[in-house]
Scaffold this motif. Structure first.
Motif, PDB file in Angstrom:
ATOM      1  N   PHE A 146      46.547   6.620  24.171  1.00 57.36           N
ATOM      2  CA  PHE A 146      47.005   7.865  23.553  1.00 57.36           C
ATOM      3  C   PHE A 146      48.263   8.401  24.238  1.00 57.36           C
ATOM      4  N   ALA A 147      48.326   8.277  25.559  1.00 57.10           N
ATOM      5  CA  ALA A 147      49.493   8.785  26.289  1.00 57.10           C
ATOM      6  C   ALA A 147      50.768   8.062  25.847  1.00 57.10           C
TER       7      ALA A 147
ATOM      8  N   GLN B 287      51.590   9.323  22.411  1.00 56.37           N
ATOM      9  CA  GLN B 287      51.994  10.735  22.454  1.00 56.37           C
ATOM     10  C   GLN B 287      53.418  10.878  23.002  1.00 56.37           C
TER      11      GLN B 287
ATOM     12  N   SER C 128      50.067   4.782  15.234  1.00 52.51           N
ATOM     13  CA  SER C 128      50.400   6.158  15.609  1.00 52.51           C
ATOM     14  C   SER C 128      49.119   6.980  15.673  1.00 52.51           C
ATOM     15  N   ILE C 129      49.220   8.114  16.329  1.00 58.02           N
ATOM     16  CA  ILE C 129      48.092   9.052  16.376  1.00 58.02           C
ATOM     17  C   ILE C 129      48.004   9.711  15.011  1.00 58.02           C
TER      18      ILE C 129
ATOM     19  N   ALA D 152      46.536  14.841  16.481  1.00 52.27           N
ATOM     20  CA  ALA D 152      47.609  14.903  17.479  1.00 52.27           C
ATOM     21  C   ALA D 152      47.454  16.086  18.435  1.00 52.27           C
TER      22      ALA D 152
ATOM     23  N   VAL E 129      44.638  15.377  20.933  1.00 50.88           N
ATOM     24  CA  VAL E 129      45.052  14.379  21.927  1.00 50.88           C
ATOM     25  C   VAL E 129      45.995  15.024  22.935  1.00 50.88           C
ATOM     26  N   GLU E 130      46.927  15.815  22.453  1.00 42.89           N
ATOM     27  CA  GLU E 130      47.845  16.516  23.359  1.00 42.89           C
ATOM     28  C   GLU E 130      47.073  17.427  24.308  1.00 42.89           C
TER      29      GLU E 130
ATOM     30  N   LEU F  71      45.512  15.388  27.100  1.00 42.22           N
ATOM     31  CA  LEU F  71      46.495  14.961  28.097  1.00 42.22           C
ATOM     32  C   LEU F  71      47.053  16.132  28.917  1.00 42.22           C
TER      33      LEU F  71
ATOM     34  N   ASP G 128      48.871  16.334  32.707  1.00 45.61           N
ATOM     35  CA  ASP G 128      50.310  16.576  32.621  1.00 45.61           C
ATOM     36  C   ASP G 128      50.695  17.767  33.497  1.00 45.61           C
TER      37      ASP G 128
END
Length: 150
Positions: free
Chosen positions: A48-49, A52, A101-102, A107, A110-111, A114, A118
């Motif tokens: 995913f990273a 993303q 793609s996500i 999205a 997932v963000e 992360l 981050d």
């Protein structure tokens, strides 16, 4: 050597004690509630990273970056596509390639997943100079490579 310096033995000792705690915290980082039903694991986080941060990419490129076989990534992508986490489409320029793609409706989740790591890396790296950041990243990479040799 100043009192803030570490000799090699003390640096290794400190890292041997610190790294298991770091790994444990990363493994315990909560999966956002909107993703909890998908049985995601830390191994999905790297996939995913990449998507993303770097955007949609072919399966073979994901495999190269994740340092696993394309078949392994294909299985992960197939599983996550069936669950609605990822989207697959043919590459317009080369129909033999699949672009991953996500899924747009996943999205933000997932963000969010992360985001904690981050933020933590940004806080840890911000006071360092660009050269110190490069040294840290290269050192961590060398450590990972050495572990994988054994």
């Amino acid at each position: 050597m100043s009192t803030d310096d570490l000799d090699l033995k003390e640096a290794v000792r400190t890292l041997l004690l610190l790294l298991p705690r770091v790994v444990g915290r990363v493994k315990r980082s909560p999966i956002p509630p909107e993703l909890a039903s998908f049985a995601l694991a830390p191994r999905h986080l790297s996939l995913f990273a990449y998507l993303q941060f770097d955007g949609p990419m072919p399966v073979n490129e994901l495999a190269k970056r994740l340092e696993v076989a394309p078949a392994t990534v294909s299985l992960m992508v197939g599983e996550l596509s069936r669950k609605g986490m990822l989207e697959r489409r043919e590459d317009e320029t080369d129909r033999r390639r699949t672009i991953v793609s996500i899924a747009p409706d996943r999205a933000a989740a997932v963000e969010n997943w992360l985001a904690a790591s981050d933020r933590a890396w940004r806080v840890a790296m911000e006071p360092l100079t660009p050269r110190e950041r490069r040294l840290f990243v290269d050192t961590l990479g060398a450590f990972e490579r050495e572990l994988s040799r054994e």
